[in-house]
Scaffold this active site. Structure first.
Site, PDB file in Angstrom:
ATOM      1  N   HIS A  27       0.830  -1.209   0.000  1.00 37.99           N
ATOM      2  CA  HIS A  27       0.000   0.000   0.000  1.00 37.99           C
ATOM      3  C   HIS A  27       0.869   1.264   0.000  1.00 37.99           C
ATOM      4  O   HIS A  27       0.366   2.353  -0.249  1.00 37.99           O
ATOM      5  CB  HIS A  27      -0.884  -0.021   1.246  1.00 37.99           C
ATOM      6  CG  HIS A  27      -2.288   0.489   1.018  1.00 37.99           C
ATOM      7  ND1 HIS A  27      -2.884   0.573  -0.228  1.00 37.99           N
ATOM      8  CD2 HIS A  27      -3.226   0.930   1.900  1.00 37.99           C
ATOM      9  CE1 HIS A  27      -4.123   1.048  -0.093  1.00 37.99           C
ATOM     10  NE2 HIS A  27      -4.355   1.279   1.187  1.00 37.99           N
ATOM     11  N   ASN A  75      -6.691   6.917   4.458  1.00 41.53           N
ATOM     12  CA  ASN A  75      -8.069   7.352   4.209  1.00 41.53           C
ATOM     13  C   ASN A  75      -8.322   8.816   4.569  1.00 41.53           C
ATOM     14  O   ASN A  75      -9.445   9.293   4.434  1.00 41.53           O
ATOM     15  CB  ASN A  75      -9.063   6.433   4.939  1.00 41.53           C
ATOM     16  CG  ASN A  75      -8.838   6.432   6.438  1.00 41.53           C
ATOM     17  OD1 ASN A  75      -7.854   6.995   6.912  1.00 41.53           O
ATOM     18  ND2 ASN A  75      -9.733   5.805   7.180  1.00 41.53           N
ATOM     19  N   ASN A 121      -8.838   3.952  -0.948  1.00 38.47           N
ATOM     20  CA  ASN A 121      -9.222   4.930   0.079  1.00 38.47           C
ATOM     21  C   ASN A 121      -8.489   6.252  -0.026  1.00 38.47           C
ATOM     22  O   ASN A 121      -9.046   7.314   0.282  1.00 38.47           O
ATOM     23  CB  ASN A 121      -8.988   4.354   1.476  1.00 38.47           C
ATOM     24  CG  ASN A 121      -9.999   3.278   1.816  1.00 38.47           C
ATOM     25  OD1 ASN A 121     -11.095   3.274   1.266  1.00 38.47           O
ATOM     26  ND2 ASN A 121      -9.631   2.370   2.687  1.00 38.47           N
TER      27      ASN A 121
END
Length: 196
Positions: A27, A75, A121
Site C-alpha cells: 500500500h 483514508n 481509500n
C-alpha cells in the site's frame, strides 16, 4: 491530438501510511516512488504540520516540483493534499498522485488522467477533499490477491522478493520520465513508460 491537459505537474503526492510498520507494505508503493525522486534530485523530506505530512521541494531541469507524503493515514490523504495545493495555488490538473494499483501486475506502471477511485481509500479522500477527480495518477501495479475479502491484508502485507524487484524496476521507468511529466509532455512520458 490528445485530450489530456498540457499543464505541467507541480505537485507529486505519494500515497502510503506513515510509520515503520507500513514502510515495506504494498500500500506504500506511492511513498517508495516519491522517496526515490527526492533522493535522485537531492531533496529531503521534512515534516510540515500545516500540510499534515512530509514535504520536499526538488528542481528538475529548472522546474520546481513539490513532493508530498501525507502523514494522516491513507483514508485521510485529502486533508494533506488540499492544504498544500491551496497554499501554493496548485490546480487539480497540476497534481500527480502515485498509488498502488490492484488491477496491474507488479512491474507495470501506468499514467492516467481522471477517473474514479476504484475503491482506493487514498484516491477517494483526495477526490472528496479537492472536489474533483481531474488529476493525474501514476498507477503502480501490485497485483490482486484474487479474492476481494483478502484485499486489506494483502495491501498491508509485503510483496514477495520477485514482486518487489519488479515494482522497483517499474518505479525506475517512471522516475526516468519525470522531466517529461514536469513539462506537461504526458504522451511522451506514457509512450516511454508503457513500452518498457
Amino acid at each position: 491530438m490528445s485530450s489530456h491537459p498540457t499543464q505541467s505537474i507541480r505537485l507529486i503526492v505519494g500515497l502510503g501510511n506513515p510509520g515503520a510498520d507500513y514502510a515495506a507494505t504494498r500500500h506504500n508503493a506511492g511513498f517508495w516512488w516519491v522517496d526515490r525522486l527526492a533522493e535522485r534530485y537531492g531533496g529531503s523530506f521534512r515534516s510540515e504540520s500545516k500540510f499534515h505530512g512530509q514535504v520536499c521541494r526538488i528542481q528538475v531541469d529548472g522546474r520546481e516540483c513539490w513532493l508530498l507524503k501525507p502523514g494522516t493515514f491513507m483514508n485521510r490523504s485529502g486533508q494533506s493534499v488540499s492544504s498544500l495545493a491551496k497554499y501554493y495555488k496548485i490546480g487539480l490538473d497540476e497534481i500527480l498522485v502515485a498509488h498502488d494499483e490492484l488491477d496491474l501486475s507488479p512491474g507495470v506502471v501506468r499514467l492516467k488522467f481522471g477517473g474514479g477511485h476504484a475503491g482506493h481509500n487514498g484516491l477517494r479522500d483526495i477526490i472528496s477533499a479537492m472536489g474533483g477527480r481531474d488529476f493525474w495518477r501514476l498507477r503502480i501495479g501490485i497485483d490482486h490477491p484474487g479474492n476481494a475479502r483478502e484485499v486489506v491484508n494483502y495491501v498491508l502485507g509485503r510483496p514477495s522478493r520477485q514482486d518487489g524487484e519488479a515494482i522497483e524496476r517499474a518505479l525506475d521507468g517512471a522516475e526516468r520520465v519525470l522531466p517529461e511529466l514536469l513539462q506537461g509532455r504526458f504522451q511522451l512520458a506514457m509512450n516511454a513508460m508503457h513500452s518498457g
